[in-house]
Design a protein around this motif. Structure first.
Motif, PDB file in Angstrom:
ATOM      1  N   THR A  38      -6.585   3.216   3.354  1.00 36.62           N
ATOM      2  CA  THR A  38      -5.929   3.854   2.207  1.00 36.62           C
ATOM      3  C   THR A  38      -6.905   4.712   1.408  1.00 36.62           C
ATOM      4  O   THR A  38      -6.538   5.758   0.875  1.00 36.62           O
ATOM      5  CB  THR A  38      -5.279   2.798   1.295  1.00 36.62           C
ATOM      6  OG1 THR A  38      -6.237   1.789   0.950  1.00 36.62           O
ATOM      7  CG2 THR A  38      -4.100   2.145   1.993  1.00 36.62           C
ATOM      8  N   LYS A  39      -8.167   4.267   1.335  1.00 35.23           N
ATOM      9  CA  LYS A  39      -9.160   5.047   0.594  1.00 35.23           C
ATOM     10  C   LYS A  39      -9.485   6.364   1.280  1.00 35.23           C
ATOM     11  O   LYS A  39      -9.742   7.379   0.624  1.00 35.23           O
ATOM     12  CB  LYS A  39     -10.449   4.233   0.431  1.00 35.23           C
ATOM     13  CG  LYS A  39     -10.396   3.202  -0.679  1.00 35.23           C
ATOM     14  CD  LYS A  39     -11.738   2.517  -0.843  1.00 35.23           C
ATOM     15  CE  LYS A  39     -11.706   1.527  -1.998  1.00 35.23           C
ATOM     16  NZ  LYS A  39     -13.016   0.842  -2.155  1.00 35.23           N
TER      17      LYS A  39
ATOM     18  N   ALA B 170       0.814  -1.220   0.000  1.00 34.80           N
ATOM     19  CA  ALA B 170       0.000   0.000   0.000  1.00 34.80           C
ATOM     20  C   ALA B 170       0.843   1.265   0.000  1.00 34.80           C
ATOM     21  O   ALA B 170       0.313   2.364  -0.183  1.00 34.80           O
ATOM     22  CB  ALA B 170      -0.923  -0.007   1.214  1.00 34.80           C
TER      23      ALA B 170
ATOM     24  N   PRO C 264      -6.706  -6.956   5.604  1.00 32.80           N
ATOM     25  CA  PRO C 264      -6.903  -6.407   4.250  1.00 32.80           C
ATOM     26  C   PRO C 264      -8.115  -5.491   4.163  1.00 32.80           C
ATOM     27  O   PRO C 264      -8.085  -4.480   3.439  1.00 32.80           O
ATOM     28  CB  PRO C 264      -7.073  -7.660   3.384  1.00 32.80           C
ATOM     29  CG  PRO C 264      -6.366  -8.733   4.135  1.00 32.80           C
ATOM     30  CD  PRO C 264      -6.629  -8.428   5.578  1.00 32.80           C
ATOM     31  N   LYS C 265      -9.192  -5.830   4.878  1.00 34.69           N
ATOM     32  CA  LYS C 265     -10.390  -4.976   4.855  1.00 34.69           C
ATOM     33  C   LYS C 265     -10.081  -3.619   5.485  1.00 34.69           C
ATOM     34  O   LYS C 265     -10.509  -2.569   4.967  1.00 34.69           O
ATOM     35  CB  LYS C 265     -11.529  -5.664   5.607  1.00 34.69           C
ATOM     36  CG  LYS C 265     -12.069  -6.901   4.897  1.00 34.69           C
ATOM     37  CD  LYS C 265     -13.275  -7.484   5.609  1.00 34.69           C
ATOM     38  CE  LYS C 265     -12.912  -8.265   6.823  1.00 34.69           C
ATOM     39  NZ  LYS C 265     -14.024  -9.014   7.418  1.00 34.69           N
TER      40      LYS C 265
ATOM     41  N   ASN D  52      -7.809  -1.527   3.114  1.00 32.12           N
ATOM     42  CA  ASN D  52      -8.579  -0.967   2.006  1.00 32.12           C
ATOM     43  C   ASN D  52      -9.336   0.277   2.457  1.00 32.12           C
ATOM     44  O   ASN D  52      -9.326   1.314   1.780  1.00 32.12           O
ATOM     45  CB  ASN D  52      -9.549  -2.021   1.474  1.00 32.12           C
ATOM     46  CG  ASN D  52     -10.351  -1.529   0.290  1.00 32.12           C
ATOM     47  OD1 ASN D  52      -9.798  -1.102  -0.720  1.00 32.12           O
ATOM     48  ND2 ASN D  52     -11.666  -1.587   0.408  1.00 32.12           N
TER      49      ASN D  52
END
Length: 401
Positions: A164-165, A32, A157-158, A161
């Motif tokens: 980072t968004k 990431a 991972p969730k 995500n």
């Protein structure tokens, strides 16, 4: 974007549990573009977890904790975060009902102490736990996950995500290239390729492993093409020593070559006791080509199952290149590997010390033997024998026409 990992658990400090969570998180964070500056391991102490939080928040944009989210008295991570942020605990009705339903499905009584598993600091965002009980949560730049690896692997991972968004929209991902090398000493390797490591935006390091040396180049994704050019120079210089790249396993590469040539594979193991066969059958689809794996641990088995000449064993010993050669010839297959050695901790002599391993490799009519003097405990010697046998087979298969 800077990050600090905090691993919570006295068992991580006293050696009772091996930390694999930080390795997984580091790999995901690197993808990431989030760089880890510090990794702290603390015991199950409220004060020590708070001290770690104070340091981490001062040094990093993001702090991630793993461990201590359960229902027992030594699960103190949530309380440490609550105190550090000076917030009160809340429990959301929906999350409470979800965890009670999990207990019902498992036919386990839900106790008042289990409420602790769905407590979280006020303002925290939960990350759903699909494989366990306690959800992870994120609040004020701090993320906390259970220490159970499969639960972390499910939720991390969730979270990443989401993070980072919402917090890293302009983040430049990190690019890592690993080149795995074997058969050349580290000092000579460095002399041959260090002249390529002159780019200022790329970090270089050598990582010595049981199976060889990893040459790692790490940079921002925008410099990826530069890394690829350096990789090409390394291949031109020492290509014959390069085994794999990144996460590709040697057994996967062997599978591709067996598939290409339609060769059958069999193995005969002594000191590795089935470890080689287990490694090979971990590859999906290998059943089309893997014929058999024999554990010929005793001399009698070598003689009866592989037709090893009894006189050779008496003259040279079971751990010898002569016996390794006979073992692999005894395999009725296109491609074969044999391993015989002394894994220890006992059984070694002055002439044949612990760590001595002979490996035989057969590809059609070509038969070669290799001698290794491995260092380490019993498990490491066995693992090294397996990996090096696969490496030697791969090199020969690649040359085979």
């Amino acid at each position: 974007m800077r990050c600090t990992l905090i691993l919570v658990g006295t068992e991580l400090l006293n050696g009772a549990t091996l930390d694999t969570n930080s390795v997984f998180m580091a790999e995901e964070l690197n993808k990431a573009g989030i760089k880890i500056d510090y990794k702290l391991t603390v015991g199950d102490s409220l004060q020590k977890i708070e001290d770690a939080l104070k340091f981490a928040k001062k040094m990093s944009d993001l702090v991630i904790l793993s461990g201590g989210l359960g229902a027992t008295d030594d699960d103190l991570t949530k309380e440490a975060i609550r105190k550090f942020l000076d917030k009160k605990f809340i429990i959301e009705d929906k999350e409470l009902e979800e965890i009670k339903e999990k207990f019902r499905k498992l036919n386990i009584q839900f106790l008042n102490k289990n409420l602790k598993e769905v407590q979280k600091p006020e303002g925290a965002i939960s990350i759903k736990n699909d494989v366990g009980m306690a959800p992870a949560f994120f609040v004020d730049g701090i993320a906390a996950f259970p220490g159970v690896p499969r639960e972390l692997y499910n939720m991390f991972p969730k979270f990443l995500n989401f993070y980072t968004k919402n917090y890293c929209k302009d983040l430049d991902p990190i690019y890592i290239k690993d080149i795995i090398i074997s058969g050349i000493p580290e000092s000579i390797l460095e002399e041959k390729i260090k002249g390529f490591f002159i780019e200022p935006n790329i970090e270089y390091e050598f990582l010595v492993k049981d199976y060889g040396i990893i040459v790692r180049m790490q940079t921002l994704d925008r410099y990826k093409n530069t890394v690829e050019k350096i990789k090409e120079k390394i291949y031109n210089s020492i290509g014959k020593y390069i085994l794999t790249e990144d996460q590709e396993k040697i057994e996967d590469k062997i599978f591709k070559l067996l598939e290409k040539r339609n060769y059958t594979l069999s193995v005969a193991e002594s000191c590795t006791g089935g470890m080689l066969s287990s490694t090979i059958v971990s590859v999906p689809g290998i059943s089309k080509f893997f014929k058999e794996g024999l554990i010929t641990y005793s001399n009698e088995a070598k003689i009866d199952r592989l037709n090893v000449n009894k006189n050779l064993i008496e003259k040279y010993g079971a751990v010898s290149k002569e016996v390794a050669k006979e073992m692999v010839i005894g395999l009725k297959t296109d491609v074969g590997i044999s391993i015989t050695g002394i894994a220890g901790p006992e059984g070694g002599t002055k002439d044949k010390p612990v760590g001595l391993v002979y490996i035989g490799v057969k590809v059609k009519e070509k038969v070669l033997t290799f001698k290794f003097d491995f260092i380490g405990d019993r498990e490491k010697i066995r693992r090294k024998a397996v990996l090096h046998s696969l490496f030697e087979l791969y090199k020969i298969l690649e040359e085979d026409e």
